[in-house]
Design a protein around this motif. Structure first.
Motif, mmCIF file in Angstrom:
data_model
loop_
_atom_site.group_PDB
_atom_site.id
_atom_site.type_symbol
_atom_site.label_atom_id
_atom_site.label_comp_id
_atom_site.label_asym_id
_atom_site.label_seq_id
_atom_site.Cartn_x
_atom_site.Cartn_y
_atom_site.Cartn_z
ATOM 1 N N UNK A 103 -10.528 63.548 85.557
ATOM 2 C CA UNK A 103 -10.204 64.928 85.953
ATOM 3 C C UNK A 103 -9.126 64.950 87.027
ATOM 4 N N UNK A 104 -8.196 65.895 86.897
ATOM 5 C CA UNK A 104 -7.153 66.049 87.913
ATOM 6 C C UNK A 104 -7.739 66.620 89.192
ATOM 7 N N UNK A 105 -7.162 66.273 90.353
ATOM 8 C CA UNK A 105 -7.728 66.693 91.636
ATOM 9 C C UNK A 105 -7.640 68.198 91.889
ATOM 10 N N UNK A 106 -6.647 68.887 91.312
ATOM 11 C CA UNK A 106 -6.456 70.312 91.617
ATOM 12 C C UNK A 106 -7.281 71.228 90.722
ATOM 13 N N UNK A 107 -7.518 70.814 89.483
ATOM 14 C CA UNK A 107 -8.156 71.728 88.526
ATOM 15 C C UNK A 107 -9.405 71.167 87.866
ATOM 16 N N UNK A 108 -9.565 69.877 87.850
ATOM 17 C CA UNK A 108 -10.695 69.271 87.122
ATOM 18 C C UNK A 108 -10.413 69.078 85.643
ATOM 19 N N UNK A 109 -9.250 69.558 85.166
ATOM 20 C CA UNK A 109 -8.885 69.325 83.758
ATOM 21 C C UNK A 109 -8.498 67.854 83.581
ATOM 22 N N UNK A 110 -8.807 67.291 82.404
ATOM 23 C CA UNK A 110 -8.597 65.856 82.198
ATOM 24 C C UNK A 110 -7.114 65.530 82.000
ATOM 25 N N UNK A 111 -6.752 64.360 82.516
ATOM 26 C CA UNK A 111 -5.345 63.930 82.503
ATOM 27 C C UNK A 111 -5.231 62.604 81.763
ATOM 28 N N UNK A 112 -4.173 62.461 80.985
ATOM 29 C CA UNK A 112 -3.859 61.171 80.367
ATOM 30 C C UNK A 112 -2.762 60.531 81.213
ATOM 31 N N UNK A 113 -3.023 59.356 81.750
ATOM 32 C CA UNK A 113 -2.003 58.698 82.568
ATOM 33 C C UNK A 113 -0.894 58.187 81.645
ATOM 34 N N UNK A 114 0.318 58.667 81.895
ATOM 35 C CA UNK A 114 1.471 58.310 81.060
ATOM 36 C C UNK A 114 2.724 58.630 81.836
ATOM 37 N N UNK A 115 3.802 59.045 81.171
ATOM 38 C CA UNK A 115 5.054 59.309 81.881
ATOM 39 C C UNK A 115 4.942 60.406 82.952
ATOM 40 N N UNK A 116 4.085 61.418 82.737
ATOM 41 C CA UNK A 116 3.953 62.473 83.744
ATOM 42 C C UNK A 116 2.874 63.470 83.366
#
Ligand code: FMN
Length: 165
Positions: A103-116
């Motif tokens: 989860x991203x720190x600002x929203x809790x939505x999941x993030x895929x680590x990649x170019x950005x």
């Protein structure tokens, strides 16, 4: 003869992203994500990005409900992620558990680590033709390795290497 919009746009090279959001239900957080190539930057000050979703999209209903979402730019290595999240909602459910990151720190939505990646709060949504433009104010950003990006051209996934060859 009507203009063949789809045929022309197949010649337009885009990157590929996964947009993610979630719904909190019965004290449980259910994440969902879809593959999108309609992401665009709208404004730097304030920082706004947009994506376009079909009015009937179940994912759109979820973004409206949570008002929080993230967009992750995919690398050429992420083709299987792009394929998994282009499926219908029931088939996406297993992929959410196995293929997305933290989860991203600002929203809790999941993030895929990649170019950005970017995390957004819903600014507004605008019905346009058969799609809804979802505009988000960017709250948090991240830049990862400068991997070769995943590319969508002529209805197929490509990489810079395969486009050039
Ligand atoms: C490369 C690619 C790009 C896509 N881009 C979009 C998009 O920008 N907007 C959209 O509504 N669907 C897009 N789709 C389809 C979605 O990934 C997904 O199939 C659809 O939104 C699922 O509908 P649902 O939200 O009702 O489950 C794309 C699919 C692919 C393969």
């Amino acid at each position: 003869m009507p203009p063949d919009h789809r045929r022309v746009m197949r010649q337009f090279v885009t990157g590929v992203c996964v947009a993610s959001t979630y719904v909190d239900q019965d004290s449980e957080r259910r994440h969902d994500a879809v593959t999108v190539n309609s992401v665009t930057s709208l404004s730097l000050d304030p920082p706004l990005i947009a994506l376009c979703l079909r009015h009937e999209s179940r994912f759109l209903a979820r973004i409206r409900s949570s008002a929080r979402w993230a967009v992750s730019i995919l690398s050429a290595d992420h083709e299987s992620i792009a394929e998994a999240f282009a499926q219908d909602q029931d088939k996406r459910a297993w992929a959410v558990k196995t293929m997305l990151g933290e989860p991203g720190p600002a929203t809790g939505a999941l993030i895929v680590k990649g170019p950005g990646w970017m995390e957004c709060e819903l600014d507004r949504s605008i019905a346009v033709g058969d799609h809804t433009m979802v505009i988000g104010e960017v709250r948090s950003t991240g830049v990862g390795d400068a991997d070769s990006p995943l590319i969508f051209l002529e209805g197929r996934f490509r990489s810079l290497e395969t486009v050039q060859s």
